[in-house]
Design a protein around this motif. Structure first.
Motif, PDB file in Angstrom:
ATOM      1  N   ARG A  47       0.820  -1.213   0.000  1.00 57.26           N
ATOM      2  CA  ARG A  47       0.000   0.000   0.000  1.00 57.26           C
ATOM      3  C   ARG A  47       0.860   1.272   0.000  1.00 57.26           C
ATOM      4  N   GLU A  82      -8.913   7.769  -1.380  1.00 55.59           N
ATOM      5  CA  GLU A  82      -8.952   6.865  -0.236  1.00 55.59           C
ATOM      6  C   GLU A  82     -10.158   7.118   0.671  1.00 55.59           C
ATOM      7  N   THR A  97     -12.651   7.071   5.714  1.00 55.38           N
ATOM      8  CA  THR A  97     -12.035   6.094   4.822  1.00 55.38           C
ATOM      9  C   THR A  97     -13.085   5.094   4.340  1.00 55.38           C
ATOM     10  N   ILE A 108      -3.332   8.930   5.506  1.00 56.88           N
ATOM     11  CA  ILE A 108      -2.154   8.733   4.659  1.00 56.88           C
ATOM     12  C   ILE A 108      -0.915   9.257   5.382  1.00 56.88           C
ATOM     13  N   LEU A 120      -0.406   4.386   2.334  1.00 58.13           N
ATOM     14  CA  LEU A 120      -1.850   4.387   2.504  1.00 58.13           C
ATOM     15  C   LEU A 120      -2.231   3.389   3.591  1.00 58.13           C
ATOM     16  N   LYS A 123      -6.504  -1.484   2.976  1.00 58.23           N
ATOM     17  CA  LYS A 123      -7.830  -1.328   2.382  1.00 58.23           C
ATOM     18  C   LYS A 123      -8.931  -1.750   3.353  1.00 58.23           C
TER      19      LYS A 123
END
Length: 246
Positions: A47, A82, A97, A108, A120, A123
């Motif tokens: 990421r 994001e 997010t 971030i 980042l 996810k």
């Protein structure tokens, strides 16, 4: 309960097996809780990103201009990509997010990333925690990060994801010492443990992104899956949405 940082972990790279890296450095006991900084989760999951990956659109340029700072509009574009909502546009970007966490700049990071411009957040930190839990099935996992808080100075550790334990202890229905029934108390245990672990992981160049919590006892209490507030009951978010910085 006892907390200690795992020392001598190597620099984490994309594709690394974090469970193997951790067990190479520490003898874990059954039911230890492993707090893992989202930084190394993100690195293992690839990421990282460079600014030239992001092409700022009109919205990113508009927000960057409104911030009246030296922020690169490509960074603003990364924040937008994001996020699912920009809650506050100025004097900084407060966003939600894609997995429900609210923080500045979508969380971030630009520090401790030797080979890229940006790091980042994972996810889906809870899915990341579950994968790590599969590699360490006897242990409970909390993915942590640091962020600021409304109404208080400074940062503290928070939980972004978890596996092997519920996020909260539910005291509703129990009684206080005077016999009065508790009707609203739900204790966010994963945030409390994340904050405790952050005392050892630190904020700078300590290089200790993993903390083991040993002998934590849940006690005879119920549990709750609640963590991030629903939008409909998050009255602070609703108020901030209608506020503008002048």
């Amino acid at each position: 309960m006892e907390l200690f940082a795992v020392s001598n972990l190597p620099e984490v790279n994309e594709g690394d097996d974090l469970a193997a890296l951790i067990t190479e450095q520490v003898d874990l006991r059954s039911d230890d809780i492993i707090c893992v900084a989202s930084t190394i989760i993100s690195k293992a999951e690839g990421r990282t990103a460079n600014l030239d990956r992001f092409s700022p659109g009109p919205r990113a340029r508009e927000l960057t201009t409104a911030l009246d700072s030296d922020i690169d509009p490509r960074f603003t574009q990364a924040v937008l990509e994001e996020s699912v909502e920009v809650i506050l546009e100025s004097p900084f970007l407060l966003t939600e997010t894609r997995f429900g966490h609210i923080g500045v700049n979508a969380g971030i990071d630009r520090s401790n990333v030797p080979d890229a411009d940006l790091l980042l957040l994972p996810k889906s930190p809870t899915e990341s925690a579950q994968r790590l839990h599969e590699g360490l099935p006897a242990n409970r996992i909390i993915v942590t990060d640091t962020c600021g808080r409304p109404f208080r100075h400074g940062q503290r550790g928070v939980a972004l994801g978890w596996a092997g334990l519920p996020p909260a202890r539910d005291w509703r229905g129990e009684t206080d010492r005077d016999g009065r029934e508790l009707s609203a108390t739900v204790e966010n245990v994963v945030d409390e443990l994340a904050a405790a672990s952050n005392l050892l992981t630190g904020e700078g160049d300590d290089g200790t992104p993993v903390v083991v919590i040993r002998d934590f006892e849940w006690g005879d209490h119920g549990s709750s899956d609640a963590h991030f507030r629903d939008v409909d009951t998050d009255f602070v978010r609703q108020a901030v949405r209608g506020w503008s910085y002048a």
